[in-house]
Each structure stands twice: as C-alpha cells, then as structure tokens.
Design a protein around this motif. Structure first.
Motif, PDB file in Angstrom:
ATOM      1  N   VAL A  11       0.839  -1.204   0.000  1.00 24.42           N
ATOM      2  CA  VAL A  11       0.000   0.000   0.000  1.00 24.42           C
ATOM      3  C   VAL A  11       0.874   1.254   0.000  1.00 24.42           C
ATOM      4  CG1 VAL A  11      -1.675   1.356   1.316  1.00 24.42           C
ATOM      5  CG2 VAL A  11      -1.961  -1.108   1.128  1.00 24.42           C
ATOM      6  N   HIS A 110      -6.035   5.302   0.950  1.00 29.12           N
ATOM      7  CA  HIS A 110      -5.007   4.299   1.252  1.00 29.12           C
ATOM      8  C   HIS A 110      -4.501   4.394   2.690  1.00 29.12           C
ATOM      9  CE1 HIS A 110      -5.397   3.088  -2.748  1.00 29.12           C
ATOM     10  NE2 HIS A 110      -4.665   4.023  -3.307  1.00 29.12           N
ATOM     11  N   ASP A 113      -6.733   2.147   4.187  1.00 33.40           N
ATOM     12  CA  ASP A 113      -6.411   0.786   3.759  1.00 33.40           C
ATOM     13  C   ASP A 113      -5.321   0.143   4.608  1.00 33.40           C
ATOM     14  OD1 ASP A 113      -8.252   0.714   1.707  1.00 33.40           O
ATOM     15  OD2 ASP A 113      -6.832   1.356   0.159  1.00 33.40           O
ATOM     16  N   ARG A 182     -14.664  -0.223  -0.453  1.00 30.04           N
ATOM     17  CA  ARG A 182     -14.045  -0.803   0.755  1.00 30.04           C
ATOM     18  C   ARG A 182     -15.075  -1.469   1.657  1.00 30.04           C
ATOM     19  NH1 ARG A 182     -10.577   1.185  -2.812  1.00 30.04           N
ATOM     20  NH2 ARG A 182      -8.463   1.185  -2.001  1.00 30.04           N
ATOM     21  N   VAL A 225     -11.536  -3.007  -5.599  1.00 33.96           N
ATOM     22  CA  VAL A 225     -12.009  -3.863  -4.518  1.00 33.96           C
ATOM     23  C   VAL A 225     -13.411  -4.399  -4.759  1.00 33.96           C
ATOM     24  CG1 VAL A 225     -12.545  -3.951  -2.058  1.00 33.96           C
ATOM     25  CG2 VAL A 225     -10.488  -2.798  -2.817  1.00 33.96           C
ATOM     26  N   PRO A 236      -6.152  -8.600  -2.328  1.00 36.04           N
ATOM     27  CA  PRO A 236      -5.777  -7.219  -2.031  1.00 36.04           C
ATOM     28  C   PRO A 236      -4.400  -6.850  -2.544  1.00 36.04           C
ATOM     29  CG  PRO A 236      -6.846  -8.210  -0.135  1.00 36.04           C
ATOM     30  CD  PRO A 236      -6.643  -9.315  -1.148  1.00 36.04           C
ATOM     31  N   TYR A 240      -3.042  -3.540  -5.260  1.00 31.68           N
ATOM     32  CA  TYR A 240      -2.022  -2.519  -5.112  1.00 31.68           C
ATOM     33  C   TYR A 240      -0.879  -2.699  -6.084  1.00 31.68           C
ATOM     34  CZ  TYR A 240      -4.789  -1.310  -1.163  1.00 31.68           C
ATOM     35  OH  TYR A 240      -5.851  -0.924  -0.392  1.00 31.68           O
TER      36      TYR A 240
END
Length: 255
Positions: A11, A110, A113, A182, A225, A236, A240
């Motif tokens: 991330v 992020h 995240d 999310r 997502v 996930p 990224y």
C-alpha cells in the motif's frame, strides 16, 4: 499468501509510485510533451513489487520525498499549464486541477487501507467531500453510468448522477467507504419501494442495503475492490500491484 506487514508495504509503495505518476502528468501539462502516467501496467506492477521489499524507514522516506516533489510541481506549474489536457493511464482526459483531489483521494483512502487505526470516519469532513465529488465527477465523464443520488446524513452532502436513480443515505464516512468499494454498504439505506424519502423513520421504513459490483466500463485510480456478486474479489495485494481489473469502475446496484 500476503501477510499484513507485506500488504502494508505494498500500500505504502503504491501511494509513492502513484504520486510520481501524477507528477509525470503535471510534467506533461507543463511542457506539452506527452509523458505517460505509466509506461505499462506491467511496469507499474514491477515498480510496486520491487519497492515493497524495502525497510520501513525507506518506505516512509519515499512517501515523504514523493509528496514534496508533487507539492513542488503543483506550486510551480505555470498558469497556462493548468488548462492543458493530459490523459490518465486509462485514457481518461484530465486537467491538472483535477489531479489534486485525485492525489488527496489516494492519500486518504489508502491511509484507511493500512488498517492501522485510521478509518473513513477519521477523514476530515471537507476532505471527504472533495473525495466523493472527485469520485462522482469521474463517473460523470463516462457513458452509460446508472443514475444515483447520495445524501450524507451528518454533513448535508448531496450528489447526483443523472436522474431517477436510487437515493442512498448514510454518514459521509459510510458513503465514502461504499463508493470506494471498501465496504459492502453496511450502514447505508435506500427508501423502500413506494415510500417517499421525507417519510422514512425507523428501520422498518428503510429499504435494502445497497451493494456495489464491478464492471469493466471505465477506469479508476482507486484499487479495484468491489466485485461481482457471487464471485471472489481480487486479492488485495494484486489490487495494489495494479493487476486487478485495470479498467474497473463501480456500477451501482440495489438488491
């Protein structure tokens, strides 16, 4: 299997490389010479993969350095360059003024995240408003996006895509989590069939929770997502690395 530490490294590296990519678009606007955001999806993924293996101290320094470079590029951009049109990696036309809220979106979304205690509820209300407006403005530039109206119960924010679509209500934080894919829409409501928005009182008056699903109709900078009902979401880590649904957008569906 990617553990939590590696996921956070991905991330953080993604944020740094995305910042450099937006700065390249500012260079394009300043010079008039086409400067792609990324040379390719594979190149983007390779940069992030390699950078994520660094120590935490180097990751943090990278984020700070790229932020300073972007800040300098924005502050020194000539007046005429602000009107120069550039293209995102996905082909979406932009002007430099629209890249600033995109950069804000990258940072705030992020940050949440990272799952390190910062959530969508911690995003300053004005920043959250700008991010939602940026997300929906991107949708307005695309064809065949289903209509939708959102209403934030705590900040008074209202935004509409087209006319005649469902009205989704909830806190601004819950709306932002859903719009970025999310969350699955927990905490959000839409009017039950036949009920007016003004008469909703209590859970029995609320309709079903809205659920976003994925399409490949257009691009987004936010990692992909949301996913189609009945299908597994992308890993996930792949989001990224830039590998998951490179032309994905959220399309609105209410069950």
């Amino acid at each position: 299997m990617v553990d939590a530490v590696e996921a956070r490294h991905l991330v953080i590296t993604h944020v740094a490389r995305a910042t450099d990519s937006l700065r390249r678009l500012l260079t394009w606007a300043r010079t008039g010479v086409e400067t792609p955001q990324y040379t390719s999806v594979d190149a983007q993924a390779a940069e992030i993969e390699a950078g994520a293996r660094r120590p935490v101290r180097e990751l943090a320094a990278d984020v700070v350095a790229t932020a300073e470079r972007f800040d300098h590029a924005v502050r020194t951009l000539p007046d005429a360059a602000w009107y120069h049109e550039v293209r995102m990696r996905t082909g979406e036309p932009r002007t430099p003024g629209t890249l600033v809220p995109t950069r804000l979106r990258e940072l705030e979304v992020h940050h949440a995240d990272l799952a390190a205690g910062y959530t969508f509820a911690d995003i300053p209300p004005q920043a959250g408003r700008w991010i939602i407006e940026d997300l929906l403005e991107a949708q307005r530039r695309r064809a065949d996006v289903p209509p939708l109206r959102i209403e934030a119960t705590d900040t008074g924010l209202t935004q509409e895509l087209g006319t005649g679509g469902p009205t989704i209500t909830g806190t601004q934080a819950d709306l932002l989590g859903w719009l970025t894919g999310r969350t699955n829409g927990t905490g959000l409501t839409t009017p039950a069939p036949g009920r007016s928005r003004g008469r909703r009182t209590g859970s029995d008056a609320a309709g079903p929770t809205p659920t976003p699903h994925a399409s490949v109709l257009g691009p987004t900078l936010v990692p992909a997502v949301p996913h189609r009902p009945g299908r597994s979401p992308p890993a996930p880590a792949d989001c990224y690395r830039g590998r998951a649904h490179p032309r994905q957008q959220v399309v609105w569906r209410v069950r």
